[in-house]
Scaffold this active site. Sequence first.
Site, PDB file in Angstrom:
ATOM      1  N   GLU A 288       0.826  -1.204   0.000  1.00 38.33           N
ATOM      2  CA  GLU A 288       0.000   0.000   0.000  1.00 38.33           C
ATOM      3  C   GLU A 288       0.866   1.264   0.000  1.00 38.33           C
ATOM      4  O   GLU A 288       0.448   2.319  -0.464  1.00 38.33           O
ATOM      5  CB  GLU A 288      -0.915  -0.017   1.233  1.00 38.33           C
ATOM      6  N   HIS A 309       7.466 -26.888  -1.272  1.00 39.24           N
ATOM      7  CA  HIS A 309       6.816 -28.006  -1.957  1.00 39.24           C
ATOM      8  C   HIS A 309       5.693 -27.516  -2.860  1.00 39.24           C
ATOM      9  O   HIS A 309       4.861 -28.294  -3.306  1.00 39.24           O
ATOM     10  CB  HIS A 309       6.299 -29.014  -0.929  1.00 39.24           C
ATOM     11  N   LYS A 423     -14.106   0.569  -3.577  1.00 38.10           N
ATOM     12  CA  LYS A 423     -15.135   0.988  -2.606  1.00 38.10           C
ATOM     13  C   LYS A 423     -16.262   1.716  -3.329  1.00 38.10           C
ATOM     14  O   LYS A 423     -17.429   1.447  -3.071  1.00 38.10           O
ATOM     15  CB  LYS A 423     -14.530   1.923  -1.556  1.00 38.10           C
TER      16      LYS A 423
HETATM   17  O1  PA5 Z   1      -3.367   1.386   5.990  1.00 35.21           O
HETATM   18  C1  PA5 Z   1      -4.464   1.890   5.802  1.00 35.21           C
HETATM   19  O2  PA5 Z   1      -4.646   3.107   5.885  1.00 35.21           O
HETATM   20  C2  PA5 Z   1      -5.666   1.028   5.486  1.00 35.21           C
HETATM   21  O3  PA5 Z   1      -5.299  -0.313   5.342  1.00 35.21           O
HETATM   22  C3  PA5 Z   1      -6.702   1.150   6.598  1.00 35.21           C
HETATM   23  O4  PA5 Z   1      -6.102   0.776   7.809  1.00 35.21           O
HETATM   24  C4  PA5 Z   1      -7.922   0.257   6.323  1.00 35.21           C
HETATM   25  O5  PA5 Z   1      -8.493   0.596   5.094  1.00 35.21           O
HETATM   26  C5  PA5 Z   1      -8.947   0.406   7.428  1.00 35.21           C
HETATM   27  O6  PA5 Z   1      -9.329   1.747   7.560  1.00 35.21           O
HETATM   28  P1  PA5 Z   1     -10.059   2.267   8.841  1.00 35.21           P
HETATM   29  O7  PA5 Z   1      -9.164   2.133   9.992  1.00 35.21           O
HETATM   30  O8  PA5 Z   1     -10.412   3.683   8.539  1.00 35.21           O
HETATM   31  O9  PA5 Z   1     -11.311   1.419   9.013  1.00 35.21           O
END
Ligand code: PA5
Length: 449
Positions: A288, A309, A423
Amino acid sequence: MNIRLNIAGTQSFVDRAMLNELSEKAVIANRALCEGTGKGSDFLGWLTLPSTLDKTELLKLNEVGQRLRANSDVVVAIGIGGSYLGARAVKEALSPFFKRSYNADAPCPELIFAGHHLDGDYLCEMLEHFDGKRVSCIVVSKSGTTTEPAVAFRIVKRYIESHSGDDAKHRIVAVTDAERGALRSMAAREGFDTFAIPDNVGGRFSLFTPAGLLPLAVAGLNVEELLRGAADVEKLSTPDAAFEQNICAQYAAARNALYKSGKKIEILANYNPRLHFVAEWWKQLFGESEGKENKGIFPAGVDFTSDLHSLGQYIQEGERTLFETVLSVDKQRRTLEIPADDKDLDSLNYLAGKRIDEVNRQAAEGTLLAHIDGGVPNIRVEIPELNEYCIGQLVYFFEKSCGISGYLLDVNPFDQPGVEAYKRNMFALLGKPGFEAEGAKLKNRLAAL
Ligand code: PA5
């Protein structure tokens, strides 16, 4: 004892001059990160969390953790992505395989996870698993609006309210933004205990906030030790740290040198099944943070020797775009010797008297050489032992390396614009108010596929 980094296994794959140049850039990137002069500098609160976490906050965290431990048989930690993976990774790395409580002398509730996917079977089985047990929950969502945890929370909250009556509000804790979001306002209206995720800390860097620390305290882990380990790596990678002393800069430089040499995929390998979720957390952290602007190393995870394996064939002989980062643990908690057998029908007596962890180590060494011979460069991260202190070091090491590495790639490692696309489509298809027109268009497109 500190975690160690060994990049000798990359030497024959990268140009020395390029590595030197990246090493210098990594030192500059580390400084930019520490001094807040690079991209995404409004999301750097995580850098100093280990050394600055407010003692009053820690006290409250331990108190609430203690209350949940005392009044619960099961605690559900609800969250997804960065609001889930860190706690899961550390809990799995340090918990026994077959006992539910980490600390056998002070039994803890079972810590389970929800809200990290949308599988109905999982939620139904979870509700059945609650039967006859005292259930509490920690819901973690920085935005307070993420669909997966919000759905799971609605279901778990209803269960707790219908089974615990007036006690329900003592069984629900919300970890969210200090002021904004649906979860914050719901918690205020319903009187749940709350903890804040600081504004300047993004989800995947939030392990050292209550998002990670509270579930881990409930699981019986020593969060002070976790923070102490992280703080020690924080000290190693100060703005003026030389390249030779800064393992975070070294890792970032080595992986970027490999990337520039055509190695586009990094596999995080472990030889300890407890570390499976560390790779899951690491995949999110790097994926990310770096996968944007059509750039980035693709992070993958493998569990060895199991995956030798299956994916082992590809790693040895498939397309030569991979490099490997291997996590190894020096000291096992337990040792077990392979017994001798008079009949030796399985021809294993050559291993009699050897410890399983020695066999595992030789498997790792043999694989290291085989993969290097097969054209897979190798980076080693060596962990003295699996305890809170070393895992705290490991987590901070990867976080800091990730920030430096993102700067070497010239991306903002602290945003995630790409996660919005799915989303929007999901909201439109589910008929969320405001998305009606888009929903109709998407349904037509799906019908034509
Ligand atoms: O690293 C990030 O920002 C994302 O993976 C969020 O943690 C994830 O989308 C969850 O978001 P939130 O904490 O707003 O529910």
